[in-house]
Design a protein around this motif. Structure first.
Motif: not given
Length: 332
Positions: A92-96, A101-102, A318-325
């Motif tokens: 997730v850090t690399a994605a951010t 968005p994840v 807009a996405l609903h379930n993003v864990v890395n806001q």
């Protein structure tokens, strides 16, 4: 548009085969064309995932490792979505850092997982699995067996998230007191649930059953090992329906076989499937094949949540379930 579904928990029937066409019909718009595709490489290693995800706009994953290398190979990814609640197979850090968005599928089967944890706790405390095997082989009968019920004891929850919260009234239904350890939650959550917040050591010392509902992180990896088992009651049971690497399996087997704790029950394992796990040779550990959230209703909810999120990504909504806001600080 290229959607790569790296691997599927439910390959048949294919839950995504009509996704592009459905998205067009839903919005009465020609979003996609003949050059757009959804592919299903069914990969599980990093190298294979790197190759499979080249040029992907959306990556849908289950257990395939989605690393920085995979993201760089894909290029301009608009969404990575995990077909499940946990997302420890995604960096997730690399994605951010890359502005990606994840998303996940939260709460699709929280009640199922919570109730499975209670079921495993009961099975372990009543020694049901071993009794079943021995009865079928004419070993032991009736009052020659001893059970140690959990009712009226203390149920200690590690991780008071969606699943942990669902477990609270279930444990109370058995007449148990409930305490919990979750260092990231505010006190008002504990107050709303009427659950006593305790320190980690206090939970180990007081619990008759320790139920793990925490996510897997660098901090929680092997949070239960030899030192932690030595602090638990000798009559206590450990139940893990969260993530396998929360528990050091070698240390767990030693603790159970030495009588340091009474028993354990695992639905998840350090390596899955657990073909070489020492827990499979330990009679005092009850096991199930990572199926706590596998009810038909949970399956349908998971598919629906993931499909809806992919459709929003395809539409640029807009996405609903993003864990890395925090990703939006990078994206602007």
């Amino acid at each position: 548009m290229r959607v790569v579904v790296t691997d599927r928990p439910f390959p048949q029937p294919n839950p995504y085969h009509d996704l592009l066409e459905t998205t067009d019909a839903l919005y009465d718009d020609a979003l996609t064309g003949p050059e757009d595709e959804i592919v299903y490489p069914e990969v599980t290693t990093e190298e294979a995932t790197v190759e499979a995800c080249r040029g992907a706009d959306v990556i849908v994953t289950f257990i395939a490792p989605i690393t920085g290398r995979v993201m760089d190979a894909a290029g301009d990814v608009s969404l990575i979505v995990r077909q499940g609640a946990g997302y420890d197979n995604i960096d997730v850090t690399a994605a951010t850092e890359r502005g990606i968005p994840v998303s996940n599928a939260p709460d699709y089967g929280s009640k199922d997982v919570a109730s499975h944890g209670l079921a495993m706790a009961m099975a372990a405390s009543h020694d049901i699995v071993r009794a079943d095997r021995q009865l079928r082989s004419n070993e032991g009968w009736g009052s020659s067996r001893v059970i140690e019920p959990l009712h009226s004891g203390t149920y200690g929850i590690v991780g008071l998230g969606r699943i942990g919260r669902r477990a609270v009234p279930m444990a109370r239904g058995l007449g148990m007191d409930v305490i919990a350890y979750d260092p990231v939650l505010d006190d008002d959550i504990f107050e709303a649930l009427d659950v006593e917040p305790v320190s980690f050591d206090d939970l180990l010392d007081r619990s008759d059953c320790v139920a793990l509902h925490a996510p897997l992180t660098d901090v929680t990896h092997h949070m239960f090992s030899a030192e932690e088992f030595s602090k638990m009651k000798s009559s206590a049971i450990l139940v893990n329906v969260a993530r396998g690497p929360l528990v050091d399996e070698d240390a767990l087997v030693e603790a159970v076989e030495s009588g340091e704790i009474r028993a354990a029950a695992l639905d998840v394992f350090e390596s899955e499937p657990p073909t070489d796990s020492p827990v499979l040779e330990c009679d005092g550990i009850t096991v199930s094949p990572h199926h706590a959230g596998s009810s038909p209703a949970a399956k349908e909810r998971k598919i629906s949540i993931v499909r809806d999120e992919i459709e929003r990504a395809l539409r640029g909504e807009a996405l609903h379930n993003v864990v890395n806001q925090e990703v939006y600080q990078f994206r602007g």
